[in-house]
Design a protein around this motif. Structure first.
Motif, PDB file in Angstrom:
ATOM      1  N   GLN A 114       0.771  -1.137  -0.050  1.00 13.09           N
ATOM      2  CA  GLN A 114      -0.310   0.128  -0.276  1.00 13.09           C
ATOM      3  C   GLN A 114       0.518   1.810   0.043  1.00 13.09           C
ATOM      4  OE1 GLN A 114      -1.921   0.360   3.403  1.00 13.09           O
ATOM      5  NE2 GLN A 114      -1.340  -0.903   4.792  1.00 13.09           N
ATOM      6  N   SER A 115       0.078   2.652  -0.063  1.00 16.79           N
ATOM      7  CA  SER A 115       0.770   4.137  -0.502  1.00 16.79           C
ATOM      8  C   SER A 115       0.910   3.883   1.166  1.00 16.79           C
ATOM      9  CB  SER A 115       0.178   4.704  -1.197  1.00 16.79           C
ATOM     10  OG  SER A 115       0.069   4.109  -2.494  1.00 16.79           O
ATOM     11  N   PHE A 187       4.422   7.592  -0.231  1.00 18.62           N
ATOM     12  CA  PHE A 187       5.562   6.854  -0.470  1.00 18.62           C
ATOM     13  C   PHE A 187       4.244   5.821  -0.967  1.00 18.62           C
ATOM     14  CE2 PHE A 187       8.125   7.918   3.351  1.00 18.62           C
ATOM     15  CZ  PHE A 187       9.313   7.751   2.272  1.00 18.62           C
ATOM     16  N   GLY A 188       4.458   5.822  -3.240  1.00 22.69           N
ATOM     17  CA  GLY A 188       3.083   5.337  -3.348  1.00 22.69           C
ATOM     18  C   GLY A 188       3.723   3.108  -3.241  1.00 22.69           C
ATOM     19  N   TYR A 189       2.490   2.677  -3.712  1.00 20.84           N
ATOM     20  CA  TYR A 189       2.307   0.973  -3.789  1.00 20.84           C
ATOM     21  C   TYR A 189       3.346   1.022  -4.152  1.00 20.84           C
ATOM     22  CZ  TYR A 189      -0.488   2.654  -7.884  1.00 20.84           C
ATOM     23  OH  TYR A 189      -1.322   2.148  -8.527  1.00 20.84           O
ATOM     24  N   TRP A 190       3.989   1.484  -4.979  1.00 16.86           N
ATOM     25  CA  TRP A 190       4.954   1.112  -6.128  1.00 16.86           C
ATOM     26  C   TRP A 190       6.261   1.318  -5.741  1.00 16.86           C
ATOM     27  CZ3 TRP A 190       1.337   5.186  -6.638  1.00 16.86           C
ATOM     28  CH2 TRP A 190       2.031   6.244  -6.907  1.00 16.86           C
ATOM     29  N   GLN A 191       5.882   2.064  -4.874  1.00 13.76           N
ATOM     30  CA  GLN A 191       7.421   2.584  -4.411  1.00 13.76           C
ATOM     31  C   GLN A 191       7.926   1.827  -2.730  1.00 13.76           C
ATOM     32  OE1 GLN A 191       6.173   6.783  -4.165  1.00 13.76           O
ATOM     33  NE2 GLN A 191       8.205   7.399  -6.281  1.00 13.76           N
ATOM     34  N   THR A 192       7.608   0.735  -2.636  1.00 10.66           N
ATOM     35  CA  THR A 192       8.215   0.369  -1.532  1.00 10.66           C
ATOM     36  C   THR A 192       9.342  -0.253  -0.881  1.00 10.66           C
ATOM     37  OG1 THR A 192       7.744  -1.883  -2.368  1.00 10.66           O
ATOM     38  CG2 THR A 192       5.515  -0.897  -1.115  1.00 10.66           C
ATOM     39  N   THR A 193       9.950   0.025  -1.949  1.00 12.14           N
ATOM     40  CA  THR A 193      11.643  -0.391  -1.976  1.00 12.14           C
ATOM     41  C   THR A 193      11.985   1.580  -1.307  1.00 12.14           C
ATOM     42  OG1 THR A 193      12.234   0.872  -4.332  1.00 12.14           O
ATOM     43  CG2 THR A 193      11.764  -2.005  -4.016  1.00 12.14           C
ATOM     44  N   ALA A 279       7.495  -4.786  -1.694  1.00  8.17           N
ATOM     45  CA  ALA A 279       6.070  -5.725  -0.707  1.00  8.17           C
ATOM     46  C   ALA A 279       5.567  -6.332  -1.590  1.00  8.17           C
ATOM     47  CB  ALA A 279       5.806  -4.698  -0.096  1.00  8.17           C
ATOM     48  N   GLY A 280       6.286  -6.254  -3.302  1.00  8.27           N
ATOM     49  CA  GLY A 280       5.160  -7.514  -3.625  1.00  8.27           C
ATOM     50  C   GLY A 280       3.915  -6.711  -4.411  1.00  8.27           C
ATOM     51  N   TYR A 281       3.819  -6.988  -5.346  1.00  8.10           N
ATOM     52  CA  TYR A 281       2.771  -5.826  -6.469  1.00  8.10           C
ATOM     53  C   TYR A 281       1.237  -5.832  -5.597  1.00  8.10           C
ATOM     54  CZ  TYR A 281       5.712  -6.392  -9.789  1.00  8.10           C
ATOM     55  OH  TYR A 281       7.715  -6.661 -10.292  1.00  8.10           O
TER      56      TYR A 281
END
Length: 321
Positions: A114-115, A187-193, A279-281
């Motif tokens: 999640q974001s 931090f967007g869900y695509w930016q969990t890194t 954290a996965g997609y």
């Protein structure tokens, strides 16, 4: 281009039905894609895993996108063949006349992916209502994080301009938060890194996540142009099929995928260490969307006046395979 400027507030999703298998392809169709700093799309993962080997599909990275709206600009102009954006941005783009079609959900948001809206430990911001009047760093305007803030403010009975959004690239989110340049870093869900790397150093806490506002829902979608699908129907199907396969692989083999991501990031000249925080997609098994993924945002855009009631329905933006 003008049409796409008005598209910057929208999202999309794609429902994948059962996809057939295909024989070894005689010719490759090259799909030019933009990548994202600190992240790897499912189709990029599929390419790295060799899933496109016996298909007509070949993936070629041609640069980076600062966010979904930039990706849609590139898709509309024909400089790339694949776009990726938040569902709200895609819906608006289609409603504005762009001949786009949703291919597959790039990400979803759930309890694990999640974001995150983060602040410094010393911040007086403790809960959602405290975001009023605050400065929030997001990766781009008119996409998922922007709309999540809008929905958060709406839930509080506040107008859209009750918080100040500023654009900050993902790699700089932690820096601007720790230096006090912004009150909140999203931090967007695509930016969990990036989120994981920031949290690992301490001194940062999460106030809320987008699931607190939106629930479990598809976050964004990979988008194709309708003319591409018409010209290359088999390649389009194979692109979706193997990307969905990669989404399943990532969910079932998270540690292996972290290794693959580290390799890809290293080859790009990015920091491979952040792959450990992937954290996965967050996409449902099979890469399938459900009607709410789309209808939720159609209803929001109708409420805001960006869409006329009945102007679009779910079937208008789904790639039927």
């Amino acid at each position: 281009m003008k049409k796409l400027v008005s598209s910057l507030f929208g999202l999309t999703l794609a429902t994948l039905t059962a996809l057939p298998s295909y024989a070894v392809a005689e010719e490759k169709v090259t799909l030019r894609v933009l990548t994202s700093h600190g992240g790897v799309s499912a189709h990029e993962l599929a390419s790295e895993l060799g899933y496109f080997k016996n298909t007509e599909v070949e993936i070629k990275e041609v640069g980076y996108a600062g966010g979904g709206p930039e990706s849609l600009f590139a898709l509309a102009s024909g400089s790339v063949d694949v776009g990726s954006a938040a569902t709200s941005a895609v819906i608006n783009a289609i409603a504005s006349g762009n001949q786009f079609i949703a291919a597959y959900p790039t990400n979803g948001i759930d309890s694990t992916t999640q974001s995150l809206f983060a602040v410094l430990e010393s911040s007086p911001i403790k809960e959602l209502k405290d975001i009023k009047g605050k400065t929030i760093a997001v990766n781009t305007l008119g996409a998922h994080l922007d709309y999540t803030v809008r929905e958060a403010l709406h839930s509080l009975g506040l107008p859209q301009n009750s918080a100040n959004l500023v654009v900050v690239p993902g790699p700089q989110l932690e820096q601007v938060l720790r230096s006090g340049q912004v009150d909140i870093a999203a931090f967007g869900y695509w930016q969990t890194t990036f989120a994981g790397a920031a949290q690992s150093k301490g001194g940062i806490r999460t106030v809320f996540g987008d699931t607190d506002i939106l629930g479990d829902i598809a976050g964004g979608f990979t988008v194709l142009r309708k003319d591409f699908v018409k010209k290359h129907p088999i390649a389009a199907k194979q692109f979706v099929q193997q990307s969905a396969r990669a989404l399943d692989y990532a969910r079932e083999n998270p540690e292996e995928v972290k290794k693959v991501l580290a390799k890809i990031l290293q080859e790009r000249g990015e920091n491979p260490e952040i792959a450990q925080y992937f954290a996965g997609y967050g996409v449902r098994a099979g890469g399938l969307a459900v009607p709410r993924d789309l209808q939720f945002w159609i209803d929001v855009l109708v409420r805001e006046g960006s869409l006329r009631k009945g102007q679009l329905n779910v079937d208008d933006i789904l790639l039927k395979i």
